[in-house]
Design a protein around this motif. Structure first.
Motif, PDB file in Angstrom:
ATOM      1  N   SER A  84       0.927  -1.227   0.498  1.00 24.79           N
ATOM      2  CA  SER A  84       0.100  -0.183  -0.315  1.00 24.79           C
ATOM      3  C   SER A  84       1.049   1.049   0.147  1.00 24.79           C
ATOM      4  O   SER A  84       1.882   1.031   0.233  1.00 24.79           O
ATOM      5  N   ALA A  85       0.226   2.640  -0.503  1.00 23.69           N
ATOM      6  CA  ALA A  85       1.557   3.805  -0.292  1.00 23.69           C
ATOM      7  C   ALA A  85      -0.178   5.002  -0.480  1.00 23.69           C
ATOM      8  O   ALA A  85      -1.044   4.489  -0.503  1.00 23.69           O
ATOM      9  N   LEU A  98       4.385  11.609  -2.535  1.00 26.50           N
ATOM     10  CA  LEU A  98       4.396  10.013  -2.149  1.00 26.50           C
ATOM     11  C   LEU A  98       4.300  10.504  -0.592  1.00 26.50           C
ATOM     12  O   LEU A  98       4.960  11.612  -0.007  1.00 26.50           O
ATOM     13  N   GLN A 101       4.991   4.359   2.212  1.00 29.01           N
ATOM     14  CA  GLN A 101       5.056   3.420   0.728  1.00 29.01           C
ATOM     15  C   GLN A 101       5.136   1.892   1.749  1.00 29.01           C
ATOM     16  O   GLN A 101       5.643   2.183   2.852  1.00 29.01           O
ATOM     17  N   GLN A 102       4.298   0.781   1.601  1.00 31.45           N
ATOM     18  CA  GLN A 102       4.521   0.028   2.589  1.00 31.45           C
ATOM     19  C   GLN A 102       4.120  -1.629   2.894  1.00 31.45           C
ATOM     20  O   GLN A 102       3.668  -1.544   1.062  1.00 31.45           O
ATOM     21  N   SER A 103       5.029  -2.184   2.676  1.00 31.98           N
ATOM     22  CA  SER A 103       4.384  -3.800   2.022  1.00 31.98           C
ATOM     23  C   SER A 103       4.483  -4.872   3.136  1.00 31.98           C
ATOM     24  O   SER A 103       5.920  -4.567   4.036  1.00 31.98           O
ATOM     25  N   SER A 117       9.578  -0.667   5.655  1.00 31.41           N
ATOM     26  CA  SER A 117       8.680   0.949   5.160  1.00 31.41           C
ATOM     27  C   SER A 117       8.720   1.557   5.141  1.00 31.41           C
ATOM     28  O   SER A 117      10.623   2.463   5.029  1.00 31.41           O
ATOM     29  N   ALA A 151      10.212   4.443  -5.018  1.00 29.86           N
ATOM     30  CA  ALA A 151       8.883   4.041  -5.751  1.00 29.86           C
ATOM     31  C   ALA A 151       8.682   2.419  -5.721  1.00 29.86           C
ATOM     32  O   ALA A 151       8.682   2.184  -6.880  1.00 29.86           O
ATOM     33  N   ASN A 152       8.593   1.837  -4.670  1.00 30.67           N
ATOM     34  CA  ASN A 152       8.763   0.733  -4.714  1.00 30.67           C
ATOM     35  C   ASN A 152       7.379   0.176  -5.092  1.00 30.67           C
ATOM     36  O   ASN A 152       6.623  -0.884  -5.459  1.00 30.67           O
ATOM     37  N   VAL A 153       5.601   0.801  -4.723  1.00 33.41           N
ATOM     38  CA  VAL A 153       4.408   0.338  -4.716  1.00 33.41           C
ATOM     39  C   VAL A 153       3.662   0.662  -6.251  1.00 33.41           C
ATOM     40  O   VAL A 153       3.104   0.261  -6.651  1.00 33.41           O
TER      41      VAL A 153
END
Length: 270
Positions: A84-85, A98, A101-103, A117, A151-153
């Protein structure tokens, strides 16, 4: 949407370390708004085109006016990743910046593989390793560069200027949490790999391919072992997401996450 355990797991940790944000900390990336709000139902397929689980992507507007992106994909009763972001409108522009961001990923046995995170306001990245393993729940924090490009998400938004023909390539960074060496940033380059107009009843699409920017001296022997990472979009100016192909998590199985109504075979990829 996404790699950690090494995995690129990016999930906002509730036990976030309280760090005073730097005055200049913020993301340098300005992203377009999602073409549509709401839920996009999807399915997860293996590399042979077999459906192995459900998936979804979602975009919502929060009460404060920010945009919340979330996605989930995985193998039924097996490995999965949740990302999510949060993005905020850029004042005076029609773009988003941004905020976080989270995963979080889970292995085939359903065990949590750690947490990653990114807090762009504080200018910090944070890795929490699994309770069992080499680091046994260890937390590691890294400082991001000023005006970071991590920008992972939300790469589905990052790639829209490529889909719409507004840019020829996009460069950004991905944060990784590695058991050996801790958190690090890697450079990534993306460009259009294919534009297909199908007149025979199948879908038309734009394929965006992206890869880690490897040093020239290692690229020639490392390239065969680097996973092929792609996103597919509707070629309309809206640029609706159609599918993406990537490892479910680092060292994990490569999967296709495909919008309901489309199959990997229609993208010439199974």
């Amino acid at each position: 949407m996404p790699f950690l355990r090494r995995s690129a797991l990016l999930f906002f940790c509730a036990a976030w370390v309280f760090i005073a944000p730097r005055a200049s900390a913020e993301s340098a990336l300005e992203l377009p708004h999602p073409p549509n709000l709401g839920v996009i139902p999807a399915y997860t397929y293996d590399e042979h085109g077999k459906k192995v689980g459900e998936a979804l992507l979602r975009a919502d507007t929060l009460k404060n006016g920010n945009v919340w992106l979330s996605a989930e994909s995985g193998i039924e009763a097996g490995a999965k990743t949740v990302i999510s972001a949060e993005l905020a409108p850029v004042e005076g522009k029609k773009t988003l910046r941004l905020i976080s961001q989270q995963s979080r990923s889970f292995d085939a046995a359903g065990k949590a593989m750690g947490v990653l995170s990114v807090d762009h306001v504080a200018g910090m990245g944070h890795c929490v390793f699994p309770e069992k393993g080499e680091h046994q729940g260890k937390s590691v924090t890294m400082e991001l560069p000023e005006h970071d490009r991590v920008a992972n998400v939300p790469v589905n938004l990052l790639f829209l200027p490529l889909v719409r023909g507004e840019e020829n390539h996009v460069s950004f960074q991905v944060m990784l949490c590695r058991a050996a060496g801790g958190p690090r940033l890697v450079d990534v380059e993306a460009s259009v790999a294919d534009r297909k107009t199908n007149h025979n009843g199948g879908p038309s699409y734009v394929e965006i391919r992206y890869e880690v920017d490897l040093p020239k001296m290692v690229r020639w022997f490392a390239q065969p072992f680097v996973p092929r990472l792609s996103f597919w979009f509707n070629p309309s100016m809206a640029g609706d997401w159609m599918a993406h192909r990537m490892p479910l998590y680092s060292d994990g199985p490569t999967v296709f996450v495909v919008r309901a109504g489309v199959t990997p075979g229609e993208l010439n990829e199974h």
